[in-house]
Design a protein around this motif. Structure first.
Motif, PDB file in Angstrom:
ATOM      1  N   HIS A   1       4.646   0.719   1.009  1.00 22.79           N
ATOM      2  CA  HIS A   1       4.838  -0.276   2.063  1.00 22.79           C
ATOM      3  C   HIS A   1       4.699  -1.663   1.459  1.00 22.79           C
ATOM      4  CE1 HIS A   1       4.837  -2.104   6.030  1.00 22.79           C
ATOM      5  NE2 HIS A   1       3.845  -2.871   5.603  1.00 22.79           N
ATOM      6  N   LEU A   2       5.747  -2.465   1.584  1.00 26.64           N
ATOM      7  CA  LEU A   2       5.766  -3.828   1.079  1.00 26.64           C
ATOM      8  C   LEU A   2       5.803  -4.779   2.265  1.00 26.64           C
ATOM      9  CD1 LEU A   2       8.424  -3.381  -1.760  1.00 26.64           C
ATOM     10  CD2 LEU A   2       5.939  -3.416  -2.016  1.00 26.64           C
ATOM     11  N   SER A   3       4.823  -5.660   2.331  1.00 24.67           N
ATOM     12  CA  SER A   3       4.748  -6.589   3.456  1.00 24.67           C
ATOM     13  C   SER A   3       6.009  -7.434   3.560  1.00 24.67           C
ATOM     14  CB  SER A   3       3.528  -7.499   3.275  1.00 24.67           C
ATOM     15  OG  SER A   3       3.402  -8.372   4.366  1.00 24.67           O
TER      16      SER A   3
ATOM     17  N   ASP B   1       8.840   0.034   4.418  1.00 28.11           N
ATOM     18  CA  ASP B   1       8.553   1.198   3.585  1.00 28.11           C
ATOM     19  C   ASP B   1       9.725   1.483   2.652  1.00 28.11           C
ATOM     20  OD1 ASP B   1       6.134   1.506   4.828  1.00 28.11           O
ATOM     21  OD2 ASP B   1       6.826   3.002   6.262  1.00 28.11           O
ATOM     22  N   VAL B   2       9.407   1.654   1.379  1.00 25.81           N
ATOM     23  CA  VAL B   2      10.423   1.948   0.358  1.00 25.81           C
ATOM     24  C   VAL B   2      10.015   3.240  -0.346  1.00 25.81           C
ATOM     25  CG1 VAL B   2      11.582   1.125  -1.720  1.00 25.81           C
ATOM     26  CG2 VAL B   2      10.820  -0.516   0.013  1.00 25.81           C
ATOM     27  N   ARG B   3      10.915   4.197  -0.412  1.00 20.71           N
ATOM     28  CA  ARG B   3      10.616   5.460  -1.087  1.00 20.71           C
ATOM     29  C   ARG B   3      10.545   5.223  -2.588  1.00 20.71           C
ATOM     30  NH1 ARG B   3      13.545   9.725  -3.278  1.00 20.71           N
ATOM     31  NH2 ARG B   3      12.462  11.724  -3.206  1.00 20.71           N
ATOM     32  N   VAL B   4       9.508   5.767  -3.232  1.00 19.46           N
ATOM     33  CA  VAL B   4       9.342   5.587  -4.669  1.00 19.46           C
ATOM     34  C   VAL B   4       9.195   6.935  -5.349  1.00 19.46           C
ATOM     35  CG1 VAL B   4       8.285   3.307  -4.496  1.00 19.46           C
ATOM     36  CG2 VAL B   4       6.837   5.318  -4.432  1.00 19.46           C
ATOM     37  N   VAL B   5       9.610   6.987  -6.600  1.00 19.41           N
ATOM     38  CA  VAL B   5       9.428   8.167  -7.439  1.00 19.41           C
ATOM     39  C   VAL B   5       8.504   7.759  -8.580  1.00 19.41           C
ATOM     40  CG1 VAL B   5      10.546   9.891  -8.905  1.00 19.41           C
ATOM     41  CG2 VAL B   5      11.724   9.042  -6.860  1.00 19.41           C
ATOM     42  N   LEU B   6       7.269   8.266  -8.556  1.00 22.27           N
ATOM     43  CA  LEU B   6       6.306   7.928  -9.594  1.00 22.27           C
ATOM     44  C   LEU B   6       6.555   8.781 -10.826  1.00 22.27           C
ATOM     45  CD1 LEU B   6       2.991   7.626  -7.548  1.00 22.27           C
ATOM     46  CD2 LEU B   6       4.367   5.771  -8.476  1.00 22.27           C
TER      47      LEU B   6
ATOM     48  N   LYS C   1       0.851  -1.194   0.000  1.00 22.87           N
ATOM     49  CA  LYS C   1       0.000   0.000   0.000  1.00 22.87           C
ATOM     50  C   LYS C   1       0.883   1.238   0.000  1.00 22.87           C
ATOM     51  CE  LYS C   1      -0.481   0.236   5.043  1.00 22.87           C
ATOM     52  NZ  LYS C   1      -1.419   0.276   6.192  1.00 22.87           N
ATOM     53  N   PHE C   2       0.328   2.334  -0.524  1.00 25.61           N
ATOM     54  CA  PHE C   2       1.044   3.599  -0.535  1.00 25.61           C
ATOM     55  C   PHE C   2       0.901   4.305   0.806  1.00 25.61           C
ATOM     56  CE2 PHE C   2       1.020   3.407  -5.204  1.00 25.61           C
ATOM     57  CZ  PHE C   2       2.329   3.809  -5.435  1.00 25.61           C
ATOM     58  N   ALA C   3       1.971   4.956   1.224  1.00 24.15           N
ATOM     59  CA  ALA C   3       1.949   5.786   2.427  1.00 24.15           C
ATOM     60  C   ALA C   3       2.770   7.036   2.125  1.00 24.15           C
ATOM     61  CB  ALA C   3       2.524   5.035   3.623  1.00 24.15           C
ATOM     62  N   GLY C   4       2.106   8.092   1.613  1.00 27.57           N
ATOM     63  CA  GLY C   4       2.828   9.295   1.193  1.00 27.57           C
ATOM     64  C   GLY C   4       3.638   9.016  -0.047  1.00 27.57           C
ATOM     65  N   ASP C   5       4.940   9.310   0.020  1.00 25.49           N
ATOM     66  CA  ASP C   5       5.815   9.028  -1.130  1.00 25.49           C
ATOM     67  C   ASP C   5       6.525   7.694  -0.965  1.00 25.49           C
ATOM     68  OD1 ASP C   5       7.504   9.695   0.906  1.00 25.49           O
ATOM     69  OD2 ASP C   5       8.769  11.035  -0.282  1.00 25.49           O
TER      70      ASP C   5
END
Length: 333
Positions: free
Chosen positions: A98-100, A104-109, A91-95
């Motif tokens: 979240h991968l079970s 949390d991994v920061r992503v650049v869309l 699921k997304f949490a801000g930028d």
């Protein structure tokens, strides 16, 4: 994958995906480290193996050279998939994403996500970069259908010739970097196996291949976008690229232009742009006169179509593109 191979070698039978999932349950008891991986990722691996083996058995049945699926070790297994968003695997949490079992991994869309996310695949490139790819479900809102039509003859001298006479130049991405790639590959071959130097040299080779692939894909996206924005009906030849690449004199050049990629990308963009793509039989599109329909035989080296029957003289590739357009229109009645 040996649990799939053993029944085949001993009993000439394939086991089902359901059976392999039962084996997975036992594996997790025998190997506690598997519990560190999200359960549905492990199940998706079983699905991949099942699909690979089904394709293998299909090739065996059809008499093709089957090629048993290769085992993928940790250095070659470069992607994993969360197959169901609604189960809470990601699921997304801000930028951040979240991968079970990972965090949390920061992503650049690179563009906003439209629709409902269904699956998430995390992929590692050969140069060590990480990408995440989402499949989504959404209702498209295609642009109004355009009435303009174009036939396109893909080639090697020019990347493509349009039936209106326009030409798209061949960027020759591989040829541009061929010397740099050859130099890097020579250096790689000289390094000893398992040494840090060889690992570094392999990464340089991978970087060059990645650069070529990225340029080629970017060109396909930009060129196809221009076409679908201009034309409502786009007609290509339905080419058998695999057979064409058996010609040793043309194989490298055909691989470099990547016609299949270009046509696939164009088809993917067409619907939303109010366009559609038609594939037609390529037989005699280069030999037939677009003016009178007579066959005018010519070798590949002859670049001008000159019809002795009706007197039409024009660029060989444009003549073919007009024939391709005509066939596309005929297929629509």
């Amino acid at each position: 994958m040996h649990y799939e191979r053993t029944p085949w070698e001993q009993e000439q039978r394939s086991i089902s995906l359901y059976e392999t999932n039962k084996i997975l349950t036992q594996w997790k008891q025998d190997r506690p480290e598997l519990k560190q991986v999200y359960a549905q990722i492990l199940q998706n691996v079983q699905v991949r193996v099942d699909l690979a083996l089904k394709a293998f058995f299909r090739r065996v049945k059809s008499g093709e050279a089957p090629g048993y699926p290769r085992f993928k070790g940790k250095d070659r297994y470069d992607s994993f998939t969360y197959p169901q968003a609604e189960k809470g695997g990601f699921k997304f949490a801000g930028d951040s994403l979240h991968l079970s079992k990972i965090g949390d991994v920061r992503v650049v869309l690179h563009r906003p996500i439209e629709g409902t996310i269904k699956t998430c695949t995390v992929r590692r490139s050969s140069t060590g970069k990480w990408y995440v790819c989402f499949s989504v479900e959404y209702e498209p809102s295609p642009a109004p259908r355009k009435e303009t039509v174009v036939g396109i003859d893909v080639g090697l001298e020019s990347f493509a010739t349009l039936s209106n006479g326009e030409k798209i130049e061949n960027p020759r991405f591989f040829r541009t970097d061929e010397k740099a790639l050859a130099k890097a590959q020579r250096k790689l071959s000289k390094e000893g196996k398992g040494t840090p130097e060889r690992k570094k040299a392999r990464k340089i080779v991978a970087h060059i291949h990645e650069r070529i692939a990225n340029r080629r894909l970017n060109f396909a996206h930009q060129t196809s976008r221009q076409l679908v924005d201009r034309f409502g009906t786009i007609v290509f030849e339905d080419l058998n690229i695999t057979t064409m690449q058996k010609n040793p004199h043309l194989a490298k050049s055909i691989a470099d232009v990547a016609w299949n990629m270009f046509i696939t990308v164009t088809k993917s963009k067409a619907e939303d742009a109010g366009s559609h793509v038609i594939l037609v039989n390529p037989r005699n599109t280069s030999q037939q006169c677009s003016g009178c329909g007579m066959i005018v035989a010519k070798t590949l080296s002859v670049r001008v179509h000159s019809c002795p029957h009706c007197g039409l003289v024009m660029d060989r590739d444009r003549n073919a593109a007009i024939n391709i357009m005509r066939l596309g229109l005929q297929s629509q009645g």
